[in-house]
Design an enzyme around this catalytic site. Structure first.
Site, PDB file in Angstrom:
ATOM      1  N   ARG A  28     -22.597 -12.820 -20.139  1.00 18.47           N
ATOM      2  CA  ARG A  28     -22.360 -13.813 -19.070  1.00 18.47           C
ATOM      3  C   ARG A  28     -23.440 -14.892 -19.048  1.00 18.47           C
ATOM      4  NH1 ARG A  28     -18.799 -12.036 -14.675  1.00 18.47           N
ATOM      5  NH2 ARG A  28     -17.012 -11.345 -15.871  1.00 18.47           N
ATOM      6  N   ARG A  32     -22.041 -18.923 -13.375  1.00 21.23           N
ATOM      7  CA  ARG A  32     -22.288 -19.650 -12.128  1.00 21.23           C
ATOM      8  C   ARG A  32     -23.753 -19.778 -11.748  1.00 21.23           C
ATOM      9  NH1 ARG A  32     -17.864 -16.276  -9.050  1.00 21.23           N
ATOM     10  NH2 ARG A  32     -18.738 -14.874 -10.589  1.00 21.23           N
ATOM     11  N   ARG A  41     -17.222 -26.335 -13.826  1.00 22.73           N
ATOM     12  CA  ARG A  41     -16.219 -25.519 -13.127  1.00 22.73           C
ATOM     13  C   ARG A  41     -15.498 -26.359 -12.072  1.00 22.73           C
ATOM     14  NH1 ARG A  41     -13.435 -22.415 -10.178  1.00 22.73           N
ATOM     15  NH2 ARG A  41     -13.916 -20.223  -9.835  1.00 22.73           N
ATOM     16  N   ASP A  78     -12.301 -15.282 -21.317  1.00 24.39           N
ATOM     17  CA  ASP A  78     -12.285 -14.067 -20.500  1.00 24.39           C
ATOM     18  C   ASP A  78     -11.569 -12.968 -21.259  1.00 24.39           C
ATOM     19  OD1 ASP A  78     -13.097 -13.331 -17.578  1.00 24.39           O
ATOM     20  OD2 ASP A  78     -11.239 -12.279 -17.969  1.00 24.39           O
ATOM     21  N   TYR A 154      -6.922  -2.997 -15.966  1.00 22.69           N
ATOM     22  CA  TYR A 154      -6.659  -4.209 -15.171  1.00 22.69           C
ATOM     23  C   TYR A 154      -5.169  -4.391 -14.919  1.00 22.69           C
ATOM     24  CZ  TYR A 154     -11.184  -6.412 -14.631  1.00 22.69           C
ATOM     25  OH  TYR A 154     -12.448  -6.705 -14.217  1.00 22.69           O
TER      26      TYR A 154
END
Ligand code: CP3
Length: 347
Positions: A28, A32, A41, A78, A154
């Site tokens: 990562r 953010r 973003r 992702d 998921y």
């Protein structure tokens, strides 16, 4: 034409060839916690539009190159990216993560899934090609995918979960159906990773983020076989495979039979034990607790050196965290960690 990266420390460490210092990159690493990421973003609007927009995704991938000075770039995407192609509908909800509109609820739902078409993810190939060109092939570009078990979890759970109740009940009640789903995902991922390698990925990482919630028996029966098949079906030349599992302490000996070049582990295992168990047959990646990055710099330095010392001067170690960076981390501290590892690991 695909070019071999100039700084190939990561590839050499993965293949246990001599290195001048320990390579470092961070899971990562484009995220953010960087103001520059938040700007990109905002431009994209939502996360899905962001990773499908080649120009913006390339810019995001490159942020850690300029800001952190890491030894590899993981493409900005992702693990859920290929699932739209087989008919899964999902969105990333603010503060919640991915939420599926049509989770798998019954064995019948597996039969209804579509065929994977690599054309649907052609943007991923373009991102890999463009990143290589932008950095003039200075660093390895890492492609990735989610492991079959983690993706299946998921799809059944429909969102991030604390206990994976739906996934496990489905797995225990319909083991054959669950394996059918894993098979389907494995075939998709073989095609997907081979496409990434063909597009120029210099290494690929398989994220089995949720397999650690399984018992050792269930890990051996459900999570591990598809990964073995996936790894053995990859067409590669020099490109190493990195196999990441979170919560691997209970079945590390099983994990290291997957056929990967590098085993990426979290902080709940001792890197010294990992080295002993691997016994020169593979490399390891990890395993600083990301929470250390919230502490003062002298703590970050002390804990990073502790990990370097556990592996020692031998090759075969890629420095990373045990899991990803968090949105509220300090860029300054992350950069400090990269500098410390580069400095302190020099042979
Ligand atoms: O490592 C990198 O810098 C490359 C990019 C990358 C992302 N996701 C970007 C991302 C990678 C390798 C992933 C993998 C991924 N995605 C995993 C496996 C690794 C892990 O963390 O265990 C998992 C489980 C996911 C699923 C996922 N994607 C979740 C649970 C979330 C929401 C959580 C969150 O942080 O918001 C995402 C969204 C996501 N993936 C973001 C990023 C930068 C945040 C999106 C945003 O709001 O900007």
């Amino acid at each position: 034409m695909k070019k071999y990266p100039k700084n190939d420390l990561l590839i050499r460490a993965a293949k246990r060839k001599p290195v001048e210092r320990t390579p470092i990159w961070l899971m990562r690493q484009a995220g953010r916690y960087m103001p520059e990421y938040r700007k990109l973003r905002e431009k994209a609007g939502d996360f899905k539009r962001f990773y499908k927009d080649v120009e913006l995704a390339v810019k995001a991938t490159l942020l850690p190159y300029n800001i952190l000075g890491v030894d590899a770039l993981i493409i900005f995407s992702d693990i859920l990216t290929p699932l739209e192609s087989i008919g899964m509908k999902f969105e990333f909800k603010e503060g919640e993560g991915p939420v599926f509109e049509n989770p798998i609820e019954a064995v019948d739902d597996i039969e209804k899934l579509g065929e994977f078409d690599v054309e649907d993810v052609s943007f991923v190939g373009r991102i890999i090609e463009e990143v290589g060109k932008e950095i003039n092939y200075n660093l390895p570009v890492i492609g990735f995918c989610g492991a079959p078990f983690t993706l299946a979890a998921y799809m059944i759970e429909g969102r991030t979960s604390r206990d994976f109740k739906k996934t496990k009940v489905f797995m225990y009640e319909n083991p054959d159906g669950f394996k059918k789903l894993l098979d389907k995902l494995t075939d998709m991922l073989i095609e997907y990773l081979n496409f990434q390698i063909k597009s120029g990925a210099d290494a690929v990482q398989i994220f089995d983020s949720w397999a650690g919630y399984l018992s050792p028996d269930d890990y051996r029966e459900f999570a591990l076989p598809p990964i073995k098949k996936l790894i053995s079906s990859l067409k590669r030349d020099y490109q190493p495979v990195i196999h990441f599992t979170k919560g691997v302490a209970g079945f590390f000996e099983d994990m290291i039979t997957s056929g990967a070049d590098v085993y990426s582990v979290d902080w709940m295992v001792d890197l010294k034990d990992v080295k002993e168990k691997i016994n020169g047959k593979a490399a390891a990646q990890g395993n600083l607790d990301p929470i250390v990055l919230y502490a003062e710099k002298d703590v970050i330095k002390r804990e990073a050196i502790k990990i370097l010392d556990k592996w020692g001067d031998d090759t075969g170690h890629i420095f990373n965290l045990g899991h990803g960076l968090m949105p509220d981390m300090s860029v300054e501290n992350v950069k400090f960690l990269v500098d410390v590892v580069k400095e302190e690991s020099r042979r």
